[in-house]
Design a protein around this motif. Structure first.
Motif, PDB file in Angstrom:
ATOM      1  N   VAL A   1      69.840  76.341 108.498  1.00 21.21           N
ATOM      2  CA  VAL A   1      70.450  77.296 107.565  1.00 21.21           C
ATOM      3  C   VAL A   1      71.035  78.490 108.323  1.00 21.21           C
ATOM      4  N   PHE A   2      70.312  78.991 109.328  1.00 19.08           N
ATOM      5  CA  PHE A   2      70.796  80.130 110.121  1.00 19.08           C
ATOM      6  C   PHE A   2      72.085  79.772 110.854  1.00 19.08           C
ATOM      7  N   LEU A   3      72.157  78.592 111.429  1.00 20.14           N
ATOM      8  CA  LEU A   3      73.354  78.173 112.150  1.00 20.14           C
ATOM      9  C   LEU A   3      74.549  78.045 111.211  1.00 20.14           C
ATOM     10  N   ILE A   4      74.294  77.556 109.982  1.00 19.04           N
ATOM     11  CA  ILE A   4      75.393  77.437 109.013  1.00 19.04           C
ATOM     12  C   ILE A   4      75.928  78.819 108.647  1.00 19.04           C
ATOM     13  N   ILE A   5      74.996  79.775 108.392  1.00 18.37           N
ATOM     14  CA  ILE A   5      75.431  81.139 108.030  1.00 18.37           C
ATOM     15  C   ILE A   5      76.198  81.777 109.187  1.00 18.37           C
ATOM     16  N   MET A   6      75.704  81.615 110.386  1.00 19.53           N
ATOM     17  CA  MET A   6      76.381  82.197 111.547  1.00 19.53           C
ATOM     18  C   MET A   6      77.756  81.575 111.744  1.00 19.53           C
ATOM     19  N   TYR A   7      77.868  80.266 111.520  1.00 20.36           N
ATOM     20  CA  TYR A   7      79.164  79.601 111.663  1.00 20.36           C
ATOM     21  C   TYR A   7      80.157  80.115 110.634  1.00 20.36           C
ATOM     22  N   VAL A   8      79.705  80.283 109.385  1.00 18.46           N
ATOM     23  CA  VAL A   8      80.605  80.793 108.330  1.00 18.46           C
ATOM     24  C   VAL A   8      81.047  82.211 108.659  1.00 18.46           C
ATOM     25  N   GLY A   9      80.111  83.056 109.143  1.00 21.40           N
ATOM     26  CA  GLY A   9      80.467  84.429 109.481  1.00 21.40           C
ATOM     27  C   GLY A   9      81.474  84.506 110.619  1.00 21.40           C
ATOM     28  N   LEU A  10      81.258  83.748 111.684  1.00 23.45           N
ATOM     29  CA  LEU A  10      82.181  83.751 112.816  1.00 23.45           C
ATOM     30  C   LEU A  10      83.540  83.198 112.415  1.00 23.45           C
ATOM     31  N   ALA A  11      83.523  82.175 111.544  1.00 20.87           N
ATOM     32  CA  ALA A  11      84.804  81.620 111.083  1.00 20.87           C
ATOM     33  C   ALA A  11      85.582  82.638 110.268  1.00 20.87           C
ATOM     34  N   ALA A  12      84.855  83.427 109.444  1.00 18.35           N
ATOM     35  CA  ALA A  12      85.524  84.449 108.638  1.00 18.35           C
ATOM     36  C   ALA A  12      86.106  85.537 109.522  1.00 18.35           C
ATOM     37  N   LEU A  13      85.365  85.984 110.543  1.00 11.14           N
ATOM     38  CA  LEU A  13      85.862  87.024 111.441  1.00 11.14           C
ATOM     39  C   LEU A  13      87.073  86.556 112.238  1.00 11.14           C
ATOM     40  N   SER A  14      87.014  85.315 112.698  1.00 10.43           N
ATOM     41  CA  SER A  14      88.129  84.807 113.503  1.00 10.43           C
ATOM     42  C   SER A  14      89.387  84.576 112.684  1.00 10.43           C
ATOM     43  N   SER A  15      89.248  84.499 111.348  1.00 10.69           N
ATOM     44  CA  SER A  15      90.429  84.260 110.501  1.00 10.69           C
ATOM     45  C   SER A  15      91.152  85.548 110.102  1.00 10.69           C
ATOM     46  N   LEU A  16      90.531  86.722 110.407  1.00  8.32           N
ATOM     47  CA  LEU A  16      91.181  87.987 110.048  1.00  8.32           C
ATOM     48  C   LEU A  16      92.425  88.211 110.902  1.00  8.32           C
ATOM     49  N   GLU A  17      93.534  88.645 110.287  1.00 10.83           N
ATOM     50  CA  GLU A  17      94.798  88.935 110.984  1.00 10.83           C
ATOM     51  C   GLU A  17      95.242  90.372 110.667  1.00 10.83           C
ATOM     52  N   VAL A  18      95.085  91.310 111.596  1.00 14.60           N
ATOM     53  CA  VAL A  18      95.431  92.730 111.419  1.00 14.60           C
ATOM     54  C   VAL A  18      96.547  93.088 112.403  1.00 14.60           C
ATOM     55  N   PRO A  19      97.709  93.625 111.926  1.00 19.33           N
ATOM     56  CA  PRO A  19      98.799  93.985 112.846  1.00 19.33           C
ATOM     57  C   PRO A  19      98.397  95.149 113.746  1.00 19.33           C
ATOM     58  N   TYR A  20      98.993  95.208 114.968  1.00 15.43           N
ATOM     59  CA  TYR A  20      98.656  96.268 115.903  1.00 15.43           C
ATOM     60  C   TYR A  20      99.082  97.633 115.374  1.00 15.43           C
ATOM     61  N   ALA A  21     100.142  97.719 114.536  1.00 14.80           N
ATOM     62  CA  ALA A  21     100.651  98.994 114.005  1.00 14.80           C
ATOM     63  C   ALA A  21      99.633  99.695 113.132  1.00 14.80           C
ATOM     64  N   ALA A  22      98.685  98.956 112.611  1.00 11.53           N
ATOM     65  CA  ALA A  22      97.677  99.550 111.734  1.00 11.53           C
ATOM     66  C   ALA A  22      96.789 100.538 112.477  1.00 11.53           C
ATOM     67  N   PHE A  23      96.724 100.379 113.798  1.00 11.91           N
ATOM     68  CA  PHE A  23      95.872 101.268 114.585  1.00 11.91           C
ATOM     69  C   PHE A  23      96.661 102.438 115.203  1.00 11.91           C
ATOM     70  N   GLU A  24      97.961 102.561 114.959  1.00 14.64           N
ATOM     71  CA  GLU A  24      98.773 103.666 115.479  1.00 14.64           C
ATOM     72  C   GLU A  24      98.846 104.799 114.453  1.00 14.64           C
ATOM     73  N   LYS A  25      98.908 106.093 114.954  1.00 18.19           N
ATOM     74  CA  LYS A  25      98.952 107.258 114.063  1.00 18.19           C
ATOM     75  C   LYS A  25     100.348 107.449 113.488  1.00 18.19           C
ATOM     76  N   ASP A  26     100.411 107.653 112.166  1.00 12.03           N
ATOM     77  CA  ASP A  26     101.701 107.824 111.473  1.00 12.03           C
ATOM     78  C   ASP A  26     102.160 109.295 111.615  1.00 12.03           C
ATOM     79  N   THR A  27     103.187 109.532 112.423  1.00 12.92           N
ATOM     80  CA  THR A  27     103.692 110.906 112.684  1.00 12.92           C
ATOM     81  C   THR A  27     104.890 111.275 111.830  1.00 12.92           C
ATOM     82  N   SER A  28     105.387 110.373 111.030  1.00 12.72           N
ATOM     83  CA  SER A  28     106.597 110.646 110.211  1.00 12.72           C
ATOM     84  C   SER A  28     106.329 111.722 109.172  1.00 12.72           C
TER      85      SER A  28
END
Length: 286
Positions: free
Chosen positions: A251-278
């Motif tokens: 059960v622990f291995l299944i939960i860990m696999y689902v969690g790692l799969a969810a984290l690896s599927s996240l897609e965040v653009p690099y611009a999201a981490f830059e400060k907006d100066t406009s």
């Protein structure tokens, strides 16, 4: 298969330990008897085959040897029963018919075969208690049934030696038959599981051969009934605690696999981490 490389049960050597509640059956005859060897047969089917094969009484003498307390593996080596092996493997040229059943399911009683021959051939019977070590020098006129009750095999180091001794006694009796007469050997066995389970172990001053007939060897080979077998009784290395630990780890291995799969599927653009100066530039212009 080379019968000369003696194994009485060579027909099924790979599966001789598959059935613990079975034992072998051997037939050897100087007469032509319709017989078929097999790996596994039931006791009633063998009795039916004998009824057909012995119909017409092809032999003058019928030697029925009853050997209780054995399994197929007891006959797996060359030294187990050398005289019987010579009859069954073609070394004795006088033998014209053979039958080997590696595993007999159920109890094949020697007395049933005796009754069959008495009915079919009108033969008289001579019963020999092998534990007494005495038997007649002459077995009378044919047709004749010679029933030999061999003692139960002991457990331990004496087992193979006793089986060989019983084999020697059996064929000493056969040697006393007239050479001009035909004979049929029916070697009937039963496993330890089918021996009397109510007898108790005890010690006495009686002859060891007689003691073998009274001891309860079934206690050593008693098995758990199939209906009461469970996962943890059948496999002693697997305890309930280890089994629960395996389930929790899974059960622990299944939960860990689902969690790692969810984290690896996240897609965040690099611009999201830059400060907006406009926004600050517009305020300064105003």
């Amino acid at each position: 298969m080379r019968l000369g490389n003696f194994s009485l049960l060579a027909l099924g050597a790979t599966t001789t330990s598959a059935f613990r509640d079975t034992s072998p059956f051997f037939l050897a005859s100087t007469s032509e008897i319709l017989s078929t060897s097999a790996q596994l047969k039931t006791a009633p089917s063998i009795l039916e085959d004998l009824s057909t094969g012995l119909n017409g009484c092809p032999s003058d003498y019928y030697v029925i040897a009853s050997q209780p307390g054995v399994h197929s593996t007891d006959f797996a080596t060359r030294k187990s029963a050398p005289h019987l092996g010579a009859k069954m493997t073609g070394k004795d040229k006088s033998i014209r018919s053979k039958m080997i059943v590696n595993e007999v399911e159920g109890v094949l009683e020697a007395k049933y075969i005796q009754e069959l021959l008495e009915k079919e051939c009108g033969a008289e019977s001579t019963v020999i208690d092998a534990s007494s070590g005495t038997y007649p020098a002459d077995f009378g006129a044919e047709p004749r049934i010679i029933l030999i009750d061999l003692p139960v095999l002991p457990l331990g180091s004496e087992r193979r030696h006793r089986l060989s001794d019983n084999d020697g006694l059996l064929f000493d009796i056969i040697e006393r038959l007239p050479e001009s007469k035909g004979y049929t050997i029916l070697y009937v066995t039963s496993p330890r599981e089918f021996e009397n389970s109510n007898a108790d172990f005890y010690q006495s001053d009686e002859d060891p051969i007689h003691m073998d007939l009274k001891r309860d060897y079934s206690a050593h080979g008693r098995q758990i009934p199939a209906s009461s077998k469970t996962l943890f009784r059948e496999y002693r290395l697997l305890t309930p605690g280890i089994f629960m630990g395996f389930l929790a780890t899974l059960v622990f291995l299944i939960i860990m696999y689902v969690g790692l799969a969810a984290l690896s599927s996240l897609e965040v653009p690099y611009a999201a981490f830059e400060k907006d100066t406009s926004a600050s530039v517009q305020k300064k212009q105003q």
